[in-house]
Design a protein around this motif. Structure first.
Motif, PDB file in Angstrom:
ATOM      1  N   UNK A  85     -12.893   7.722   8.696  1.00 42.01           N
ATOM      2  CA  UNK A  85     -12.627   9.119   8.365  1.00 42.01           C
ATOM      3  C   UNK A  85     -11.528   9.812   9.047  1.00 42.01           C
ATOM      4  N   UNK A  86     -10.737   8.849   9.946  1.00 42.06           N
ATOM      5  CA  UNK A  86      -9.730   9.332  10.863  1.00 42.06           C
ATOM      6  C   UNK A  86      -8.673   8.979  10.263  1.00 42.06           C
ATOM      7  N   UNK A  87      -7.885   9.644   9.399  1.00 45.22           N
ATOM      8  CA  UNK A  87      -6.430   9.519   8.685  1.00 45.22           C
ATOM      9  C   UNK A  87      -5.540  10.576   8.543  1.00 45.22           C
ATOM     10  N   UNK A  88      -4.211  10.514   8.414  1.00 38.87           N
ATOM     11  CA  UNK A  88      -3.376  11.602   8.243  1.00 38.87           C
ATOM     12  C   UNK A  88      -2.463  11.531   7.228  1.00 38.87           C
ATOM     13  N   UNK A  89      -1.991  12.420   6.536  1.00 39.11           N
ATOM     14  CA  UNK A  89      -0.884  12.518   5.389  1.00 39.11           C
ATOM     15  C   UNK A  89      -1.480  12.086   4.093  1.00 39.11           C
TER      16      UNK A  89
ATOM     17  N   UNK B 204      -2.954   6.417  -7.347  1.00 41.92           N
ATOM     18  CA  UNK B 204      -4.219   6.844  -6.679  1.00 41.92           C
ATOM     19  C   UNK B 204      -3.792   7.811  -5.493  1.00 41.92           C
ATOM     20  N   UNK B 205      -4.445   8.135  -4.633  1.00 45.32           N
ATOM     21  CA  UNK B 205      -4.384   9.027  -3.580  1.00 45.32           C
ATOM     22  C   UNK B 205      -4.351   8.111  -2.463  1.00 45.32           C
ATOM     23  N   UNK B 206      -3.324   8.091  -1.371  1.00 44.84           N
ATOM     24  CA  UNK B 206      -3.457   7.218  -0.287  1.00 44.84           C
ATOM     25  C   UNK B 206      -2.987   7.925   0.776  1.00 44.84           C
ATOM     26  N   UNK B 207      -3.456   7.513   2.007  1.00 46.47           N
ATOM     27  CA  UNK B 207      -3.311   8.305   3.300  1.00 46.47           C
ATOM     28  C   UNK B 207      -2.090   7.248   3.893  1.00 46.47           C
ATOM     29  N   UNK B 208      -0.983   8.186   4.771  1.00 48.86           N
ATOM     30  CA  UNK B 208       0.101   7.392   5.200  1.00 48.86           C
ATOM     31  C   UNK B 208      -0.158   6.893   6.541  1.00 48.86           C
TER      32      UNK B 208
END
Length: 64
Positions: A31-35, A57-61
């Motif tokens: 649950x801990x992601x950014x960007x 798709x949608x990806x976290x940085x």
């Protein structure tokens, strides 16, 4: 509001308990992601090639 989770292996963002990326399918989600990066056409995207993303798709940085 639905909690979005990011896969620790491929950085794909999902609201389910399994990564939707057909190559990955991991259950190691955080649950801990950014960007956010949205990939529409991974074949012609230089960002997708640089990050090794092969599916749209949608990806976290960053995922921790």
């Amino acid at each position: 509001m639905v909690k979005e989770l990011a896969c620790r292996k491929c950085n794909c963002i999902t609201t389910t308990k399994i990564c939707p990326n057909q190559v990955c399918r991991s259950t190691d989600l955080s649950p801990d992601w950014n960007g956010v990066i949205l990939i529409v056409d991974p074949n012609s995207s230089k960002i997708a090639k640089t990050l090794g993303i092969t599916e749209k798709g949608k990806y976290a940085i960053r995922v921790t």
